[in-house]
Design a protein around this motif. Structure first.
Motif, mmCIF file in Angstrom:
data_model
loop_
_atom_site.group_PDB
_atom_site.id
_atom_site.type_symbol
_atom_site.label_atom_id
_atom_site.label_comp_id
_atom_site.label_asym_id
_atom_site.label_seq_id
_atom_site.Cartn_x
_atom_site.Cartn_y
_atom_site.Cartn_z
ATOM 1 N N SER A 29 36.077 29.939 40.319
ATOM 2 C CA SER A 29 35.443 29.317 39.163
ATOM 3 C C SER A 29 34.880 30.367 38.207
ATOM 4 O O SER A 29 35.051 30.280 36.993
ATOM 5 N N GLU A 30 34.227 31.392 38.769
ATOM 6 C CA GLU A 30 33.641 32.433 37.931
ATOM 7 C C GLU A 30 34.729 33.216 37.199
ATOM 8 O O GLU A 30 34.596 33.530 36.009
ATOM 9 N N MET A 31 35.813 33.527 37.905
ATOM 10 C CA MET A 31 36.917 34.248 37.271
ATOM 11 C C MET A 31 37.522 33.420 36.146
ATOM 12 O O MET A 31 37.778 33.940 35.055
ATOM 13 N N SER A 32 37.773 32.145 36.396
ATOM 14 C CA SER A 32 38.394 31.283 35.394
ATOM 15 C C SER A 32 37.546 31.216 34.136
ATOM 16 O O SER A 32 38.053 31.359 33.018
ATOM 17 N N ALA A 33 36.240 30.998 34.307
ATOM 18 C CA ALA A 33 35.349 30.875 33.155
ATOM 19 C C ALA A 33 35.256 32.197 32.384
ATOM 20 O O ALA A 33 35.204 32.209 31.153
ATOM 21 N N ARG A 34 35.277 33.316 33.120
ATOM 22 C CA ARG A 34 35.082 34.619 32.479
ATOM 23 C C ARG A 34 36.275 35.028 31.621
ATOM 24 O O ARG A 34 36.129 35.629 30.553
ATOM 25 N N VAL A 47 40.528 42.869 35.502
ATOM 26 C CA VAL A 47 41.524 42.512 36.515
ATOM 27 C C VAL A 47 41.414 43.439 37.720
ATOM 28 O O VAL A 47 41.434 42.995 38.875
ATOM 29 N N LYS A 48 41.291 44.726 37.462
ATOM 30 C CA LYS A 48 41.215 45.671 38.577
ATOM 31 C C LYS A 48 39.955 45.440 39.412
ATOM 32 O O LYS A 48 39.982 45.524 40.636
ATOM 33 N N LYS A 49 38.834 45.112 38.744
ATOM 34 C CA LYS A 49 37.607 44.796 39.482
ATOM 35 C C LYS A 49 37.796 43.549 40.337
ATOM 36 O O LYS A 49 37.344 43.480 41.481
ATOM 37 N N ASP A 50 38.465 42.545 39.770
ATOM 38 C CA ASP A 50 38.674 41.304 40.516
ATOM 39 C C ASP A 50 39.629 41.501 41.687
ATOM 40 O O ASP A 50 39.550 40.773 42.685
ATOM 41 N N PHE A 51 40.552 42.465 41.586
ATOM 42 C CA PHE A 51 41.407 42.780 42.731
ATOM 43 C C PHE A 51 40.548 43.184 43.934
ATOM 44 O O PHE A 51 40.850 42.821 45.072
ATOM 45 N N ARG A 52 39.477 43.946 43.675
ATOM 46 C CA ARG A 52 38.585 44.343 44.763
ATOM 47 C C ARG A 52 37.915 43.123 45.388
ATOM 48 O O ARG A 52 37.834 43.001 46.611
ATOM 49 N N HIS A 53 37.457 42.190 44.519
ATOM 50 C CA HIS A 53 36.797 40.979 45.038
ATOM 51 C C HIS A 53 37.777 40.121 45.852
ATOM 52 O O HIS A 53 37.442 39.610 46.916
ATOM 53 N N ILE A 54 38.996 39.958 45.321
ATOM 54 C CA ILE A 54 39.992 39.112 45.988
ATOM 55 C C ILE A 54 40.380 39.706 47.333
ATOM 56 O O ILE A 54 40.444 39.011 48.353
ATOM 57 N N ALA A 55 40.653 41.020 47.346
ATOM 58 C CA ALA A 55 41.039 41.673 48.599
ATOM 59 C C ALA A 55 39.929 41.563 49.638
ATOM 60 O O ALA A 55 40.177 41.296 50.819
ATOM 61 N N GLY A 56 38.691 41.761 49.178
ATOM 62 C CA GLY A 56 37.574 41.668 50.114
ATOM 63 C C GLY A 56 37.430 40.276 50.696
ATOM 64 O O GLY A 56 37.188 40.116 51.887
ATOM 65 N N ARG A 186 47.724 32.183 45.518
ATOM 66 C CA ARG A 186 48.475 31.688 44.354
ATOM 67 C C ARG A 186 47.511 31.271 43.231
ATOM 68 O O ARG A 186 47.776 31.520 42.045
ATOM 69 N N LEU A 187 46.387 30.632 43.583
ATOM 70 C CA LEU A 187 45.410 30.230 42.575
ATOM 71 C C LEU A 187 44.790 31.443 41.884
ATOM 72 O O LEU A 187 44.647 31.476 40.662
ATOM 73 N N PHE A 188 44.408 32.452 42.693
ATOM 74 C CA PHE A 188 43.861 33.670 42.112
ATOM 75 C C PHE A 188 44.888 34.303 41.175
ATOM 76 O O PHE A 188 44.574 34.734 40.070
ATOM 77 N N GLY A 189 46.140 34.367 41.644
ATOM 78 C CA GLY A 189 47.194 34.984 40.851
ATOM 79 C C GLY A 189 47.411 34.273 39.532
ATOM 80 O O GLY A 189 47.637 34.915 38.503
ATOM 81 N N GLU A 190 47.328 32.936 39.535
ATOM 82 C CA GLU A 190 47.542 32.175 38.296
ATOM 83 C C GLU A 190 46.455 32.471 37.271
ATOM 84 O O GLU A 190 46.729 32.610 36.077
ATOM 85 N N VAL A 191 45.202 32.590 37.736
ATOM 86 C CA VAL A 191 44.108 32.900 36.812
ATOM 87 C C VAL A 191 44.334 34.266 36.164
ATOM 88 O O VAL A 191 44.226 34.431 34.942
#
Length: 554
Positions: A29-34, A47-56, A186-191
């Protein structure tokens, strides 16, 4: 957001448990809104910062995006300057190994199994569930030789085409990936993909605009030639936004339609926010018409138009004999909307008792009819709309926070008419044509001065108020030149002054109710009853106007 969720393989916190927590919904939700209004210059870094969040969150040691080259219709198999931006690894050693891995001359051949799976629109996983595939075994040995213990990846689609694949990998260690990870990834990737596509699109538009300065100058010259009147054209209005049902060409509206194009091809839930009368239902229909479900009609429900006792039956249906008056089985809107889009207008009016049932449908895709016990599966794409501030409704206890997380995957704010005054002439022309045809009249001209004056009015009722205003003008004007009965001067004061005056009156009203109730809020003689409000709503208004007992009159 400054949140990193490191992978921690403690025995009391398995990957499966973490995936079922609210961390996934909150991060999505936070990623989508941002990303919705983020300047394109900031997208790569974010995007690179969010890769860290997603991987974690998903238990990986790296995350990267594998780009699909649209011009060559092929996967880019080596890191270049562009792709290097979209790689995050927990250690420099693993990052170096990944780059060597992707730059290997036999990469395409060794990873053939993965590319074939992506081409089929399916996930690719290592260790692969397909133990009988020689190609899968070759892929696993090749990955292991470059320090990759396991990985999971899914192809990502945006605006109806494949744009790349997102990959989570571990360094040296093997992970038994749970089934839920595919849909989550898949949801993360679509955002992220939608943000990257928007960036590429805006960059292309900027380039095109810079190369067409002469064209822009010609357009300005043409606009300057328009003088006293707007000539009423007989043919239909042709807008350039690609949405014939949406009238307007303002920057505010174009931003909305860009978001519509981004989200329409997906199955993501959309939350439309904005004042009453702004045309949220038109935006919902535009999303549906651009989606893969457009071959079936859009199903609509106005939650505010139904009595609380009827909403559950309307949404979920009921069995014969479920309650007094239920003489036959009724099919609900969620069942009717299977494999199409359901638009829930004024969702902020949904009773708390039904919010849990709606949440279950969004999470599990199933429900029961009123009075029934059998679970019914449904594949519904949900679009919701409200003119309320749902965050404040959550704080007041009138709306579930977990439901808001589910609805707020892709929020779109629909601007008020006063935020897009340049669209007013087009809207006036549109409504004049509509009502002229209905009442059998013809108008050749619309006074330019009248339109300019109407652009100064703040239109508190938005497009709905404008439509009614034009209808009255068409009825009262003889054929020929349309004549408007301009709003009285007292209504043309600025919106700020109107809002300030209303707030002063409302605050005094609340204080008067508190004084009459001796500052008691609840109960038969409480201030909430005197004011005609729910206690929770009354407290919310007290907080809004910063009213405390210290304001008690002596």
């Amino acid at each position: 957001m400054n949140r990193d969720i490191p992978y921690n393989a403690k025995k009391d916190e398995t990957l499966e448990k973490r995936l079922k927590s609210k961390s996934f919904e909150r991060l999505l939700s936070e990623m989508s809104a941002r990303y919705i209004n983020m300047p394109i210059e900031q997208i790569d870094t974010s995007v690179k910062k969010d890769f860290r969040h997603i991987a974690g969150l998903l238990g990986g040691d790296s995350c990267n995006f594998h780009v699909f080259d649209q011009e060559k219709s092929a996967w880019m198999t080596m890191f270049d300057k562009y792709e290097d931006v979209f790689l995050w690894a927990r250690s420099q050693k693993f990052e170096k190994e990944l780059k060597i891995f992707r730059s290997h001359p036999n990469f395409s051949k060794k990873m053939e199994y993965m590319f074939e799976r992506w081409g089929q629109g399916s996930y690719a996983m290592c260790p692969s569930p397909n133990k009988n595939s020689e190609k899968a075994r070759v892929m696993e040995r090749f990955a292991a030789a470059h320090g990759i213990g396991s990985f999971v990846s899914v192809p990502i689609f945006a605006i109806g085409r494949i744009v790349g694949a997102i990959i989570i990998a571990t360094h040296g260690r093997s992970v038994d990936w749970p089934e839920e990870i595919e849909s989550m990834l898949r949801l993360f990737g679509e955002v992220l993909a939608n943000a990257l596509v928007r960036k590429q699109t805006e960059e292309s538009l900027r380039k095109a605009l810079s190369e067409n300065q002469k064209l822009l100058a010609d357009i300005k010259k043409l606009k300057d030639q328009i003088e006293a009147d707007y000539v009423y054209l007989t043919e239909e209005i042709n807008t350039e936004n690609g949405f014939p049902e949406v009238v307007g060409e303002s920057q505010a509206l174009r931003r909305i339609l860009t978001k519509v194009k981004q989200v329409a091809p997906t199955t993501a839930t959309v939350l439309l926010l904005g004042e009453t009368g702004t045309g949220k239902n038109i935006i919902a229909r535009a999303i549906h018409n651009e989606s893969q479900r457009s071959q079936r009609p859009l199903v609509q429900v106005n939650c505010a138009a139904l009595a609380p006792g009827l909403i559950e039956s309307e949404l979920f249906g009921h069995e014969k004999g479920a309650f007094t008056g239920a003489h036959a089985r009724r099919i609900g809107r969620f069942e009717i909307a299977n494999r199409t889009t359901l638009f829930l207008d004024e969702i902020g009016e949904l009773p708390m008792a039904l919010q849990a049932k709606l949440l279950r449908v969004l999470q599990d895709g199933e429900f029961e009819r009123v009075g029934g016990s059998a679970s019914i599966k449904t594949d519904v794409r949900l679009i919701a709309a409200t003119n309320r501030d749902l965050t404040k409704e959550v704080e007041a206890g009138a709306f579930r926070s977990d439901l808001l997380y589910r609805l707020n995957v892709f929020p779109i704010h629909v601007p008020a008419l006063r935020e897009r005054p340049e669209d007013l002439p087009l809207l006036i022309h549109f409504f004049v044509r509509k009502f002229s045809k209905e009442f059998g009249k013809r108008f050749e001209k619309i006074p330019h001065s009248a339109v300019k004056n109407l652009q100064k009015y703040h239109w508190p009722g938005n497009i709905r108020e404008l439509e009614n205003f034009v209808e009255r003008a068409v009825i009262s004007s003889p054929s020929g030149v349309l004549r408007f009965e301009m709003p009285q001067a007292k209504y043309l004061r600025s919106l700020h002054d109107e809002k300030k005056k209303f707030q002063e009156v409302e605050r005094k009203y609340l204080l008067d109710a508190l004084e009459k109730a001796d500052w008691k809020i609840e109960g038969l003689r409480g201030a909430a009853v005197i004011a005609g409000l729910k206690p929770s709503t009354f407290r919310l208004h007290m907080k809004k106007y910063n009213i405390h007992r210290s304001h008690r009159r002596s």
